[in-house]
Design a protein around this motif. Structure first.
Motif, PDB file in Angstrom:
ATOM      1  N   THR A   1      19.554  26.639  -2.926  1.00  0.00           N
ATOM      2  CA  THR A   1      18.103  26.750  -3.094  1.00  0.00           C
ATOM      3  C   THR A   1      17.664  26.795  -4.552  1.00  0.00           C
ATOM      4  N   SER A   2      18.554  27.145  -5.477  1.00  0.00           N
ATOM      5  CA  SER A   2      18.133  27.250  -6.878  1.00  0.00           C
ATOM      6  C   SER A   2      17.686  25.897  -7.438  1.00  0.00           C
ATOM      7  N   SER A   3      18.338  24.822  -7.024  1.00  0.00           N
ATOM      8  CA  SER A   3      17.942  23.493  -7.492  1.00  0.00           C
ATOM      9  C   SER A   3      16.571  23.116  -6.950  1.00  0.00           C
ATOM     10  N   TYR A   4      16.321  23.438  -5.685  1.00  0.00           N
ATOM     11  CA  TYR A   4      15.009  23.154  -5.098  1.00  0.00           C
ATOM     12  C   TYR A   4      13.931  24.032  -5.725  1.00  0.00           C
ATOM     13  N   ALA A   5      14.266  25.281  -6.009  1.00  0.00           N
ATOM     14  CA  ALA A   5      13.310  26.179  -6.653  1.00  0.00           C
ATOM     15  C   ALA A   5      12.980  25.692  -8.060  1.00  0.00           C
TER      16      ALA A   5
END
Length: 173
Positions: free
Chosen positions: A23-27
């Motif tokens: 999720t960090s890349s999407y965030a």
């Protein structure tokens, strides 16, 4: 009973870490600020990484008038690099230091790594954004370019960064 609890905690912790990584890349895409900086590209091929474009940024060479670090900076030490936008919205290096800096208005601070100082008193740093995996159709166009290019970079509030897009355009030196 205790072994089972430790095992379940270990599994849950691994799942949480994997979810954070995904999720960090999407965030970053959602909450990050996108800036554009200048770069040059050259063709490279590596057995381990395959075809990719290696980017060399203009901001990775810091002249002495923009260098505000102490004299005892070591190789691979963390450096803070302050960028400011010009009239076209392209960000340029304003200052680099081994001490934390604060950004004003549209300025941004990117963390980098110190490499070395050459005989002309120019400091070389690494922004950590030197490999770009382009789509197959885009690779040849980028790799054959001898012009400066524009790279869009997403920066998160928590310090993560990634290349969003590489444009092969004519810009003023």
């Amino acid at each position: 009973m205790m072994r089972r609890r430790v095992f379940l905690i270990a599994v849950a912790l691994q799942v949480v870490i994997l979810l954070f990584m995904v999720t960090s890349s999407y965030a970053l895409d959602r909450f990050g600020k996108v800036i554009t900086i200048q770069t040059e590209a050259y063709d490279t091929e590596d057995v381990f990484y395959g075809d990719y474009v290696h980017l060399s940024y203009l901001a990775e060479t810091v002249r002495s008038e923009n260098w505000f670090a102490s004299d005892d900076v070591k190789s691979n030490q963390q450096i803070y690099v302050l960028f400011t936008p010009d009239e076209q919205g392209i960000y340029h290096l304003k200052a680099a230091s081994d001490r934390e800096m604060s950004a004003e208005s549209d300025d941004v601070v990117i963390m980098a790594r110190y490499r070395y100082q050459d005989e002309e008193q120019v400091h070389h740093i690494d922004l950590g954004l030197d490999r770009y995996h382009a789509h197959y159709e885009q690779q040849g166009e980028i790799e054959s370019s001898q012009e400066r290019m524009l790279v869009s970079i997403a920066l998160s509030p928590w310090g993560q960064k990634k290349i969003v897009e590489v444009e092969n355009v004519q810009v003023e030196p």
